[in-house]
Scaffold this motif. Structure first.
Motif, PDB file in Angstrom:
ATOM      1  N   MET A 149       0.969  -1.186   0.107  1.00 24.89           N
ATOM      2  CA  MET A 149      -0.087  -0.011  -0.010  1.00 24.89           C
ATOM      3  C   MET A 149       0.814   1.331  -0.192  1.00 24.89           C
ATOM      4  O   MET A 149       1.979   1.245   0.681  1.00 24.89           O
ATOM      5  N   LEU A 150       0.478   2.328  -0.737  1.00 26.77           N
ATOM      6  CA  LEU A 150       1.159   3.423  -0.777  1.00 26.77           C
ATOM      7  C   LEU A 150       0.800   4.350   0.446  1.00 26.77           C
ATOM      8  O   LEU A 150      -0.423   4.579   0.623  1.00 26.77           O
ATOM      9  N   LEU A 151       1.572   4.516   1.521  1.00 27.73           N
ATOM     10  CA  LEU A 151       1.035   5.265   2.701  1.00 27.73           C
ATOM     11  C   LEU A 151       0.989   6.783   2.541  1.00 27.73           C
ATOM     12  O   LEU A 151       0.000   7.463   3.275  1.00 27.73           O
ATOM     13  N   ALA A 152       1.823   7.289   1.661  1.00 33.52           N
ATOM     14  CA  ALA A 152       2.140   8.792   1.571  1.00 33.52           C
ATOM     15  C   ALA A 152       2.432   9.233   0.411  1.00 33.52           C
ATOM     16  O   ALA A 152       3.426   8.516  -0.179  1.00 33.52           O
ATOM     17  N   VAL A 153       2.018  10.400  -0.132  1.00 31.58           N
ATOM     18  CA  VAL A 153       2.574  10.952  -1.362  1.00 31.58           C
ATOM     19  C   VAL A 153       2.832  12.399  -0.663  1.00 31.58           C
ATOM     20  O   VAL A 153       1.745  13.045  -0.550  1.00 31.58           O
ATOM     21  N   LEU A 154       3.835  13.201  -0.851  1.00 26.06           N
ATOM     22  CA  LEU A 154       4.071  14.495  -0.227  1.00 26.06           C
ATOM     23  C   LEU A 154       4.856  15.175  -1.051  1.00 26.06           C
ATOM     24  O   LEU A 154       5.878  14.579  -1.676  1.00 26.06           O
ATOM     25  N   ILE A 155       4.503  16.488  -1.504  1.00 23.87           N
ATOM     26  CA  ILE A 155       5.291  17.416  -2.291  1.00 23.87           C
ATOM     27  C   ILE A 155       5.583  18.444  -1.534  1.00 23.87           C
ATOM     28  O   ILE A 155       4.751  19.144  -0.934  1.00 23.87           O
ATOM     29  N   ALA A 156       6.829  18.814  -1.188  1.00 19.38           N
ATOM     30  CA  ALA A 156       7.217  20.134  -0.530  1.00 19.38           C
ATOM     31  C   ALA A 156       8.006  20.973  -1.114  1.00 19.38           C
ATOM     32  O   ALA A 156       8.661  20.667  -2.011  1.00 19.38           O
ATOM     33  N   GLY A 166      -4.209   5.185   4.816  1.00 15.15           N
ATOM     34  CA  GLY A 166      -4.026   4.059   6.158  1.00 15.15           C
ATOM     35  C   GLY A 166      -3.213   4.730   7.071  1.00 15.15           C
ATOM     36  O   GLY A 166      -2.452   3.629   7.984  1.00 15.15           O
ATOM     37  N   VAL A 167      -2.891   5.953   7.222  1.00 17.15           N
ATOM     38  CA  VAL A 167      -2.088   6.473   8.324  1.00 17.15           C
ATOM     39  C   VAL A 167      -2.851   7.274   9.344  1.00 17.15           C
ATOM     40  O   VAL A 167      -3.653   8.084   8.909  1.00 17.15           O
ATOM     41  N   PRO A 168      -2.778   6.628  10.464  1.00 15.09           N
ATOM     42  CA  PRO A 168      -3.553   7.435  11.521  1.00 15.09           C
ATOM     43  C   PRO A 168      -3.192   8.658  11.720  1.00 15.09           C
ATOM     44  O   PRO A 168      -2.210   9.208  11.476  1.00 15.09           O
ATOM     45  N   VAL A 169      -4.216   9.443  11.941  1.00 15.25           N
ATOM     46  CA  VAL A 169      -4.210  11.128  11.846  1.00 15.25           C
ATOM     47  C   VAL A 169      -3.085  11.267  13.005  1.00 15.25           C
ATOM     48  O   VAL A 169      -2.114  12.500  12.551  1.00 15.25           O
ATOM     49  N   GLU A 170      -2.809  10.942  14.142  1.00 17.50           N
ATOM     50  CA  GLU A 170      -1.864  11.079  14.963  1.00 17.50           C
ATOM     51  C   GLU A 170      -0.565  10.827  14.684  1.00 17.50           C
ATOM     52  O   GLU A 170       0.453  11.549  15.043  1.00 17.50           O
ATOM     53  N   ARG A 186       0.439  11.286  11.323  1.00 11.97           N
ATOM     54  CA  ARG A 186       0.741  12.197  10.021  1.00 11.97           C
ATOM     55  C   ARG A 186       1.791  13.164  10.457  1.00 11.97           C
ATOM     56  O   ARG A 186       2.564  13.597   9.707  1.00 11.97           O
ATOM     57  N   SER A 187       1.594  13.894  11.551  1.00  6.88           N
ATOM     58  CA  SER A 187       2.710  15.002  11.861  1.00  6.88           C
ATOM     59  C   SER A 187       4.047  14.509  12.111  1.00  6.88           C
ATOM     60  O   SER A 187       5.022  15.092  11.451  1.00  6.88           O
ATOM     61  N   HIS A 188       4.270  13.269  12.448  1.00  3.25           N
ATOM     62  CA  HIS A 188       5.584  12.483  12.485  1.00  3.25           C
ATOM     63  C   HIS A 188       6.089  12.409  11.173  1.00  3.25           C
ATOM     64  O   HIS A 188       7.063  12.481  11.044  1.00  3.25           O
ATOM     65  N   TRP A 189       4.987  11.771  10.243  1.00  4.33           N
ATOM     66  CA  TRP A 189       5.514  11.555   9.216  1.00  4.33           C
ATOM     67  C   TRP A 189       6.129  12.902   8.321  1.00  4.33           C
ATOM     68  O   TRP A 189       7.022  12.928   7.573  1.00  4.33           O
ATOM     69  N   ARG A 190       5.196  13.631   8.374  1.00  3.02           N
ATOM     70  CA  ARG A 190       5.430  15.185   7.614  1.00  3.02           C
ATOM     71  C   ARG A 190       6.928  15.613   8.327  1.00  3.02           C
ATOM     72  O   ARG A 190       8.064  15.873   7.320  1.00  3.02           O
ATOM     73  N   SER A 191       7.191  15.554   9.577  1.00  4.73           N
ATOM     74  CA  SER A 191       8.356  16.211  10.038  1.00  4.73           C
ATOM     75  C   SER A 191       9.506  15.379   9.781  1.00  4.73           C
ATOM     76  O   SER A 191      10.516  15.920   9.356  1.00  4.73           O
ATOM     77  N   PHE A 192       9.430  14.084   9.723  1.00  5.56           N
ATOM     78  CA  PHE A 192      10.592  13.214   9.227  1.00  5.56           C
ATOM     79  C   PHE A 192      10.686  13.083   7.793  1.00  5.56           C
ATOM     80  O   PHE A 192      12.022  13.178   7.642  1.00  5.56           O
ATOM     81  N   LEU A 193       9.812  13.325   7.017  1.00  7.53           N
ATOM     82  CA  LEU A 193      10.180  13.296   5.575  1.00  7.53           C
ATOM     83  C   LEU A 193      10.782  14.768   5.291  1.00  7.53           C
ATOM     84  O   LEU A 193      11.775  14.648   4.509  1.00  7.53           O
ATOM     85  N   VAL A 194      10.307  15.864   5.959  1.00 10.81           N
ATOM     86  CA  VAL A 194      10.957  17.046   5.486  1.00 10.81           C
ATOM     87  C   VAL A 194      12.511  16.973   6.036  1.00 10.81           C
ATOM     88  O   VAL A 194      13.309  17.557   5.584  1.00 10.81           O
TER      89      VAL A 194
END
Length: 147
Positions: free
Chosen positions: A1-8, A21-25, A27-35
């Motif tokens: 499954m594709l969990l996330a697609v982000l463009i920054a 399929g990523v719980p809301v709580e 998502r902020s972890h994934w945003r900060s981790f990827l950036v």
């Protein structure tokens, strides 16, 4: 499954995000981790040069394209090779919509069409369309002629 697609953008601000399929709580972890991952590794990388990482048993493939960074996170059957195909389709769609590797300004000017393209490429966590011509037709919101 594709969990996330982000463009920054180059400063690390998220321009577009799609989570599946990523719980809301989480998502902020994934945003900060990827950036943070991009800030550390994308300096000096050529356009569309792919980088790969693994975190919490998921695969991450990311690249820089013009002034934006594209991140794709997947698990299970979406390993680094499948994610490379996803990023290729996304960057091809960005080229078609923008006409060239996008600046942040051009990206935001074409934001609506880019979101439509992303929705046609990834649907509910699965890679849906990879054909560039079909994506163009679907984004025009006209019904496909062949089935």
């Amino acid at each position: 499954m594709l969990l996330a697609v982000l463009i920054a953008n180059s400063e690390g601000n998220i321009l577009v995000e799609r989570f599946n399929g990523v719980p809301v709580e989480e998502r902020s972890h994934w945003r900060s981790f990827l950036v943070k991952l991009g800030a550390e590794n994308l300096i000096g990388v050529k356009n569309e040069e792919l980088l790969v990482a693994c975190h919490k048993s998921v695969y991450i493939t990311y690249t820089v394209f013009g002034d934006v960074s594209v991140y794709v996170v997947g698990k299970d059957e979406y390993d680094e090779l499948a994610l490379a195909e996803v990023i290729f389709v996304i960057t091809s769609a960005l080229k078609d919509v923008c006409g060239k590797p996008p600046t942040e300004r051009l990206f935001l000017d074409k934001y609506g069409k880019i979101c439509l393209c992303l929705d046609e490429i990834v649907w509910k966590g699965l890679l849906d369309n990879t054909d560039k011509d079909r994506i163009k037709r679907l984004v025009r919101l006209k019904p496909p002629t062949e089935f």
